[in-house]
Design an enzyme around this catalytic site. Structure first.
Site, short mmCIF file in Angstrom:
data_model
loop_
_atom_site.label_atom_id
_atom_site.label_comp_id
_atom_site.label_asym_id
_atom_site.label_seq_id
_atom_site.Cartn_x
_atom_site.Cartn_y
_atom_site.Cartn_z
N SER A 246 1.38 -7.47 -0.86
CA SER A 246 2.02 -8.50 -0.02
C SER A 246 1.08 -9.63 0.37
O SER A 246 1.54 -10.63 0.93
CB SER A 246 2.67 -7.88 1.22
OG SER A 246 1.75 -7.68 2.25
N THR B 130 0.82 -1.21 0.00
CA THR B 130 0.00 0.00 0.00
C THR B 130 0.85 1.26 0.00
O THR B 130 0.46 2.29 -0.55
CB THR B 130 -0.92 -0.02 1.24
OG1 THR B 130 -1.82 -1.11 1.09
CG2 THR B 130 -1.72 1.25 1.39
N THR C 101 1.60 -4.29 4.31
CA THR C 101 1.40 -4.60 5.73
C THR C 101 0.87 -6.01 5.97
O THR C 101 1.07 -6.58 7.04
CB THR C 101 0.40 -3.61 6.38
OG1 THR C 101 -0.84 -3.68 5.67
CG2 THR C 101 0.92 -2.19 6.35
N ASP C 102 0.18 -6.58 4.97
CA ASP C 102 -0.58 -7.81 5.24
C ASP C 102 0.29 -8.99 5.68
O ASP C 102 -0.12 -9.78 6.53
CB ASP C 102 -1.40 -8.20 4.00
CG ASP C 102 -2.58 -7.26 3.78
OD1 ASP C 102 -2.92 -6.51 4.71
OD2 ASP C 102 -3.16 -7.28 2.68
N1 ASP Z 1 -2.66 -5.51 0.74
C1 ASP Z 1 -1.64 -4.54 1.07
C2 ASP Z 1 -0.31 -5.28 1.11
O1 ASP Z 1 -0.07 -5.98 2.06
C3 ASP Z 1 -1.94 -3.91 2.37
C4 ASP Z 1 -0.95 -2.89 2.84
O2 ASP Z 1 0.17 -2.77 2.41
O3 ASP Z 1 -1.33 -2.16 3.79
O4 ASP Z 1 0.47 -5.18 0.20
#
Ligand code: ASP
Length: 325
Positions: free
Chosen positions: A63, A17, A96-97
Site C-alpha cells: 500500500s 503485509t 497499513t501504510d
Molecule cells: N508496506 C506495507 C503496506 O502498507 C505495510 C503493511 O501492510 O503493514 O502494504
C-alpha cells in the site's frame, strides 16, 4: 429484502503485509508484501468457515504504492456490492501504510450506508505468530455487528473511524490510533463493544453521485503537494513546484497543503513562497504536523485550515474538491 436479513459478506483483497510472505518464519520485517491471495487469507481463519462469504481480489500491492487506479477499482466494486440487497457489509484487506488515506477517500466518495471495514496486519502471513488472521476475524465480526454504515478500520482489537484514524507506530501490532477521539469500539472474542458514536466524516451525509462519477472517470487526481514547516525552512521547494507548473508540466500544481508547526504556524520564508503560489492561483490549505489536536482558527491565520484533517487527509480532501471543478 429486509436489510436486517441481508447476511452476505464480500471480502475484497488489495495486498499489504497481511498478504505478505518472508523467507524465514521468524522474520517480521524482511518480507515482501502482497503475495498471498485473499481467498487463502480467508481460508486460514477457521472462524470464517460456514459464513456466507464472497471473495474478490481487487489488487495485489504494497500500500505504499497506493493511488488512483486501485482507489477507482475499489470504489467501483464497493459501489456495486453495496447496492446489492443481499450484501450486508464489505471487508477490505489492505496494507497499513496508507490505510488511513484509503479509508478517508472511500468514506468521502461513497458515504456508505452499510459497513465497509478495512483491515490489515503488521506481520506477514508467514510469521510465527501473524496478526492478520485475528484482525480479519475481528473485521468480519465488526462487519456483521455494526448497525450503521460508514468506513471503519479494524486493527489489534480496535475499531477506528475513517476521519480520525492514523498509523502511529512503525512496528507495534496496535499501530493505529484515533487521537483524542479514541477508537469507536473494541472487539472482544468476536463481540463488538461500542465506546462512542461515529463522527461524521464530511459535511455531506449522502453520496454525491456526480462527484463519484468524476472520480471514477479521472485519469489523474489534481496535483496537490504536501510541504512541512520546520526550523530552518525555506521557500525553494514551493517556488520550484510553481515554476515547474508554469513550464508546461503534465500535472500542473493545483494545491498545496502546509503541515504547519503547532497551531498552524509556518516559517516566514515558507509563508512568503506559499503566498506567491497562492497569488498564482494555487489553492492553499493549512494543517498541523502535530499528531493530535487541530488548527484552532485565530485572526492571524493567513491560510484556510483543514478543519481538523491530518496533512495527508487534507491533501486528499483538496484533491477531491479540485476534481469537482
Ligand atoms: N508496506 C506495507 C503496506 O502498507 C505495510 C503493511 O501492510 O503493514 O502494504
Amino acid at each position: 429484502m429486509d436489510p436486517n436479513e441481508a447476511r452476505q459478506l464480500v471480502i475484497m483483497g488489495t495486498g499489504g503485509t497481511i498478504a505478505g510472505r518472508a523467507a524465514q518464519a521468524g522474520d517480521n520485517v524482511g518480507y515482501v508484501a502482497a503475495q498471498v491471495g485473499v481467498g487463502d487469507l480467508v481460508a486460514a481463519v477457521p472462524a470464517l468457515a460456514g459464513l456466507s462469504l464472497e471473495v474478490e481480489q481487487v489488487a495485489q500491492i504494497d500500500s505504499k504504492d497506493m493511488g488512483l487506479p486501485v482507489w477507482q477499482a475499489l470504489a467501483r466494486r464497493l459501489a456495486l456490492h453495496l447496492e446489492r440487497p443481499e450484501v450486508s457489509a464489505v471487508v477490505v484487506t489492505h496494507g497499513t501504510d496508507t490505510l488511513e488515506e484509503t479509508a478517508f477517500v472511500l468514506q468521502r466518495l461513497l458515504q456508505p450506508n452499510k459497513p465497509v471495514v478495512l483491515t490489515c496486519a503488521m506481520r506477514p502471513a508467514s510469521a510465527l505468530v501473524p496478526d492478520g488472521p485475528q484482525n480479519l476475524s475481528d473485521a468480519v465480526s465488526v462487519a456483521r455487528q455494526m448497525r450503521e454504515g460508514g468506513v471503519f478500520v479494524v486493527c489489534a482489537g480496535q475499531v477506528h473511524g475513517a476521519l480520525e484514524v492514523a498509523k502511529v507506530h512503525t512496528y507495534r501490532l496496535d499501530a493505529f490510533d484515533s487521537g483524542e477521539a479514541g477508537p469507536i469500539a473494541c472487539v472482544e472474542e468476536g463481540c463488538v463493544r461500542r465506546f462512542r458514536a461515529e463522527t461524521p466524516v464530511s459535511g455531506r451525509a449522502t453520496r454525491d453521485e456526480a462527484a463519484l462519477s468524476r472520480f471514477l472517470a479521472a485519469r489523474e487526481l489534481p496535483r496537490v503537494e504536501l510541504v512541512t514547516s520546520h526550523a530552518d525552512a525555506g521557500g525553494d521547494l514551493v517556488r520550484a513546484l510553481v515554476a515547474q507548473g508554469h513550464e508546461g508540466a503534465t500535472r500542473p500544481l493545483r494545491g498545496i497543503v502546509v503541515a504547519g508547526t503547532g497551531n498552524g504556524s509556518v516559517h516566514e520564508a515558507l509563508t512568503a513562497a506559499v503566498n506567491e503560489a497562492r497569488s498564482r492561483g494555487v489553492r492553499v490549505v493549512l494543517s498541523s504536523r502535530c499528531p493530535q489536536g487541530r488548527v484552532v482558527p485565530h485572526p492571524g491565520l493567513v491560510f484556510d485550515h483543514s478543519a481538523g484533517l491530518s496533512p495527508v487527509k487534507a491533501r486528499l480532501a483538496l484533491a477531491l474538491e479540485l476534481l469537482e471543478r
